[in-house]
Design a protein around this motif. Structure first.
Motif, PDB file in Angstrom:
ATOM      1  N   UNK A   9       0.549  -0.856   0.160  1.00 27.49           N
ATOM      2  CA  UNK A   9      -0.086   0.005  -0.073  1.00 27.49           C
ATOM      3  C   UNK A   9       0.696   1.409   0.085  1.00 27.49           C
ATOM      4  N   UNK A  10       1.634   1.361   0.277  1.00 18.97           N
ATOM      5  CA  UNK A  10       3.141   1.918   1.265  1.00 18.97           C
ATOM      6  C   UNK A  10       3.584   2.814  -0.240  1.00 18.97           C
ATOM      7  N   UNK A  11       3.919   1.482  -1.134  1.00 14.33           N
ATOM      8  CA  UNK A  11       4.785   1.867  -2.625  1.00 14.33           C
ATOM      9  C   UNK A  11       3.610   2.393  -3.318  1.00 14.33           C
ATOM     10  N   UNK A  12       2.253   1.596  -3.870  1.00 14.46           N
ATOM     11  CA  UNK A  12       1.563   2.364  -4.525  1.00 14.46           C
ATOM     12  C   UNK A  12       1.051   3.834  -4.119  1.00 14.46           C
ATOM     13  N   UNK A  13       1.235   4.477  -3.088  1.00 18.13           N
ATOM     14  CA  UNK A  13       1.337   5.277  -2.722  1.00 18.13           C
ATOM     15  C   UNK A  13       2.432   6.160  -3.360  1.00 18.13           C
ATOM     16  N   UNK A  14       3.328   6.317  -3.440  1.00 14.46           N
ATOM     17  CA  UNK A  14       4.558   6.823  -3.693  1.00 14.46           C
ATOM     18  C   UNK A  14       5.403   6.403  -4.584  1.00 14.46           C
ATOM     19  N   UNK A  15       4.951   5.554  -5.684  1.00 13.20           N
ATOM     20  CA  UNK A  15       6.455   4.886  -6.372  1.00 13.20           C
ATOM     21  C   UNK A  15       6.382   5.384  -7.274  1.00 13.20           C
ATOM     22  N   UNK A  16       5.238   5.833  -8.115  1.00 16.03           N
ATOM     23  CA  UNK A  16       4.730   6.935  -8.933  1.00 16.03           C
ATOM     24  C   UNK A  16       5.488   8.043  -8.489  1.00 16.03           C
ATOM     25  N   UNK A  17       6.184   8.129  -7.866  1.00 15.12           N
ATOM     26  CA  UNK A  17       7.249   9.782  -7.812  1.00 15.12           C
ATOM     27  C   UNK A  17       8.437   9.903  -7.295  1.00 15.12           C
ATOM     28  N   UNK A  18       8.399   8.249  -7.750  1.00 10.59           N
ATOM     29  CA  UNK A  18      10.607   8.058  -8.109  1.00 10.59           C
ATOM     30  C   UNK A  18      10.647   6.946  -6.897  1.00 10.59           C
ATOM     31  N   UNK A  19      10.267   6.885  -5.548  1.00 13.48           N
ATOM     32  CA  UNK A  19      10.808   6.332  -4.350  1.00 13.48           C
ATOM     33  C   UNK A  19      10.490   5.028  -4.400  1.00 13.48           C
ATOM     34  N   UNK A  35      10.253  -0.892  -5.614  1.00 18.44           N
ATOM     35  CA  UNK A  35      10.950  -0.738  -6.282  1.00 18.44           C
ATOM     36  C   UNK A  35      10.016  -0.392  -7.713  1.00 18.44           C
ATOM     37  N   UNK A  36      10.141   0.338  -8.650  1.00 16.02           N
ATOM     38  CA  UNK A  36      10.275   0.064  -9.681  1.00 16.02           C
ATOM     39  C   UNK A  36      10.961  -0.429 -11.048  1.00 16.02           C
ATOM     40  N   UNK A  37      11.235  -1.325 -11.832  1.00 20.60           N
ATOM     41  CA  UNK A  37      11.861  -1.442 -11.971  1.00 20.60           C
ATOM     42  C   UNK A  37      12.860  -0.555 -12.981  1.00 20.60           C
ATOM     43  N   UNK A  38      12.509   0.212 -13.479  1.00 24.17           N
ATOM     44  CA  UNK A  38      12.842   1.212 -14.634  1.00 24.17           C
ATOM     45  C   UNK A  38      14.757   1.756 -13.589  1.00 24.17           C
TER      46      UNK A  38
END
Length: 324
Positions: free
Chosen positions: A77-87, A103-106
């Motif tokens: 849930x936390x990653x869903x909130x912050x992952x798109x911000x490059x976190x 983390x995002x694979x890229x």
């Protein structure tokens, strides 16, 4: 330009540390001081973070495995909130070693190169002032933003970290959200910090409830760190456990909790007289019997093993007949 920036960072640290007042007034400067004086670190040393060997990592993972398992939903849930911000999101043990990660694979290559990966050692003793290590050292939520880091090679990071406390109020883990992006606004950092602390509290509360599976969990008043603490209360209405927030709120220690005591004494702020305790206990038994019998006095009397007449006398004495 990069060399000049690195030299400027080291000079700024040493200039700040030469001012005793600054060290005393700034939590970051105090951590910088520990990095130099206590750990003998050089802000310009460029070696990458130390990484555990596989056997050491496996042992560390096994020690925290129950917490890691119950934290999975909160990490997602936390990653869903912050992952798109490059976190990226890291769950570490109390030694500052990330044991689970999102983390995002890229972005993975950049984060791996920065040491934001499982098995790396992010203690203050190893990395100087940094989100995870300084959170462990100080036991509080914090953000170490870019050039607040001690090591020059870490000044491109922004790390927000919250501690996670076990059922006895001891630091057991930390939850970290880190990014390499330079364009995060102060408002965005505040949102990240809020989400991180909230997720850490969810993990901590779940861990506390798992530690007392047969107890009734009572949400207590706010502790010094904010947020209602948790009390574990047994069938006899005795307090048998308290989260760190509840310990802070009520001044509870391991010694006090070693001998269970009435929850009423703690929550009401005074000790009940023995006759009041007996009356309250009997009232509770009768009320529960009535509730289970859907208000049927005869059925409740049978459940308690008394006659209907005796039951009516109890209801009258306890002031429950009028309540019906």
């Amino acid at each position: 330009m990069a060399e000049k920036g690195r030299a400027h960072h080291a000079n700024r640290i040493y200039s700040t540390l030469s001012n005793a007042a600054a060290v005393g007034q700034s939590a970051v400067a105090a951590s910088w001081s520990r990095s130099v004086v206590k750990y003998g670190l050089d802000p310009d040393h460029a070696r990458p973070p130390w990484r555990l060997g596989q056997a050491e990592f496996d042992a560390a993972f096994e020690r925290l495995d129950p917490l890691i398992r119950l934290a999975q939903t909160s990490l997602d849930r936390l990653f869903q909130s912050v992952g798109d911000a490059g976190c990226c999101v890291l769950l570490t043990d109390r030694e500052g070693i990330p044991l689970d990660r999102r983390g995002v694979a890229g972005d993975d290559l950049d984060f791996r190169n920065m040491g934001l990966w499982t098995g790396m050692v992010w203690s203050e003793a190893s990395e100087g002032t940094n989100g995870v290590g300084t959170c462990v050292a100080e036991g509080r939520p914090l953000t170490i933003h870019r050039d607040q880091h001690f090591l020059t090679r870490n000044i491109g990071l922004s790390c927000t970290v919250a501690p996670i406390w076990d059922a006895r109020g001891r630091l057991i883990a930390t939850l970290d959200v880190s990014t390499c992006r330079a364009d995060l606004t102060p408002a965005m950092l505040k949102l990240v910090a809020s989400a991180t602390v909230e997720a850490a509290h969810r993990i901590e509360d779940h861990h506390f409830r798992m530690a007392f599976p047969k107890a009734r969990i009572v949400v207590a008043q706010d502790g010094a760190g904010g947020g209602g603490g948790l009390l574990a209360v047994d069938k006899g209405d005795l307090v048998i456990g308290a989260s760190r927030a509840a310990r802070l709120a009520y001044g509870l220690t391991d010694e006090r909790l070693a001998q269970p005591f009435p929850a009423e004494d703690l929550l009401m702020g005074h000790e009940a007289k023995p006759d009041e305790e007996l009356s309250a206990a009997e009232r509770g038994v009768v009320q529960r019997a009535l509730a289970r019998a859907n208000g049927n006095v005869s059925a409740a009397a049978r459940a308690l093993g008394v006659s209907r007449a005796t039951m009516h006398r109890k209801l009258a004495r306890l002031g429950l007949e009028r309540a019906r």
